[in-house]
Design an enzyme around this catalytic site. Structure first.
Site, short mmCIF file in Angstrom:
data_model
loop_
_atom_site.label_atom_id
_atom_site.label_comp_id
_atom_site.label_asym_id
_atom_site.label_seq_id
_atom_site.Cartn_x
_atom_site.Cartn_y
_atom_site.Cartn_z
N ALA A 98 0.83 -1.19 0.00
CA ALA A 98 0.00 0.00 0.00
C ALA A 98 0.87 1.24 0.00
O ALA A 98 2.08 1.16 0.17
CB ALA A 98 -0.90 -0.02 1.23
N LYS A 99 0.19 2.35 -0.16
CA LYS A 99 0.94 3.60 -0.29
C LYS A 99 1.75 3.92 0.97
O LYS A 99 2.73 4.63 0.90
CB LYS A 99 -0.02 4.74 -0.61
N ARG A 100 1.34 3.34 2.09
CA ARG A 100 2.10 3.65 3.30
C ARG A 100 3.48 2.96 3.33
O ARG A 100 4.32 3.32 4.11
CB ARG A 100 1.30 3.31 4.56
#
Ligand code: GLU
Length: 327
Positions: free
Chosen positions: A258-260
């Site tokens: 994910a973007k995190r």
């Protein structure tokens, strides 16, 4: 530009809420191959419907990353085209009209429940976010109660009253699907209480208006498809003829990339000296398109692509494999 036949139209639909990461590269590469392998028309659409999370600089960076990966498109925010605008924040009038049409059909109602989903409704709901089925609390509020609450200034979400019906479709990877409102969370939002249009409505309408026939995206969005099909049927719009929900790339502990996970952004990998063909080769190997990991350009994979070759299960990639990539 690849020679095209206009039978197939696919799309790349990134949300400019962060930099592209490895999981996005996987999904976009496969969406592009699926479309271009059939000489389809490719559309790039920026899904910046949530003003709180979207940033124009991410949109610019995403375009750079997609080009770096070796992908191209025939229509998009950077090059224009016959189905523009290609940025969702510029299409809000169309979404508003669709809500009007649905309201006239009697399938929209105000929901006064204050919900934690307030923030997330404009985003594609990824599997782990699928909350409990909406119990329909506000669906049966008497009309005078609705007016009273609105007049009192209570904020409300607009929801779609889903008919108790099963939506049937065949997914090119996941096979036949038969889903009913209980599977997809019940009456879903069309507009948030702050006025922002929900992802389901924007995407369904954009796909129809842009003449999209093939939707290839992550399996985490599978449960959105029946909602989008339902909306298109209620609106009398043409449905995409093919859906393919591809397995997800997970990290070694089984979490969806994910973007995190900052370290896996394409920008970061690129800054470490990664060549796009190395990355494409790794992804193509995972996708079952080539027998061993080697450098390959996206366009060289067109003749190898087939949905039937793709893995059926989510894939885990380890730190070690990533180190190989950078070696
Ligand atoms: N913009 C969505 C996302 O980035 C994808 C929507 C779609 O492919 O339908 O999660």
């Amino acid at each position: 530009m690849t020679t095209q036949h206009n039978f197939i139209a696919g799309r790349l639909a990134p949300s400019p809420t962060g930099l592209l990461h490895l999981g996005n590269a996987w999904a976009f590469l496969l969406a592009w191959l699926a479309c271009r392998a059939q000489k389809g028309r490719m559309i790039l659409r920026m899904e910046d419907i949530d003003p709180q999370r979207s940033r124009p600089d991410y949109a610019t960076a995403i375009i750079e990353d997609l080009v770096w990966l070796g992908l191209d498109w025939d229509e998009g925010p950077d090059i224009g085209g016959a189905h523009g605008p290609y940025v969702q924040s510029q299409r809000t009038e169309m979404y508003r009209q669709a809500i009007e049409t649905l309201t006239q059909k009697g399938v929209v109602y105000p929901c006064f429940c204050t919900r934690r989903e307030l923030k997330s409704l404009a985003n594609a709901p990824h599997l782990e976010d699928t909350g409990p089925v909406y119990p329909g609390t506000c669906r049966h509020l008497p009309e005078n109660e609705r007016y009273r609450r609105i007049a009192a200034g209570q904020r409300y979400t607009l929801r779609c009253a889903c008919p108790e019906q099963t939506i049937v479709f065949t997914d090119a990877i996941c096979g036949p699907q038969q889903l009913s409102p209980n599977d997809w969370g019940g009456d879903f939002a069309l507009r948030r209480s702050d006025g922002v249009i929900a992802y389901q409505l924007a995407v369904a309408l954009d796909d129809a208006e842009m003449g999209i026939s093939q939707v290839v995206r992550g399996r985490d969005i599978l449960f959105s498809t029946p909602k989008q099909l339902l909306l298109l049927r209620l609106l009398g719009k043409k449905e995409p003829s093919q859906y393919a929900h591809i397995p997800l790339l997970m990290n070694a502990s089984g979490e969806r990339l994910a973007k995190r996970h900052q370290s896996l952004t394409l920008a970061h990998l690129r800054s470490l000296g990664l060549h796009p063909e190395r990355l494409v080769g790794l992804l193509a190997f995972y996708a079952g398109l080539i027998p061993k990991i080697e450098e390959v350009a996206a366009a060289e994979l067109l003749s190898q692509f087939a949905f039937s070759k793709l893995p059926k299960e989510d894939l885990r990639i380890s730190e070690l494999q990533l180190e190989d990539l950078l070696a």
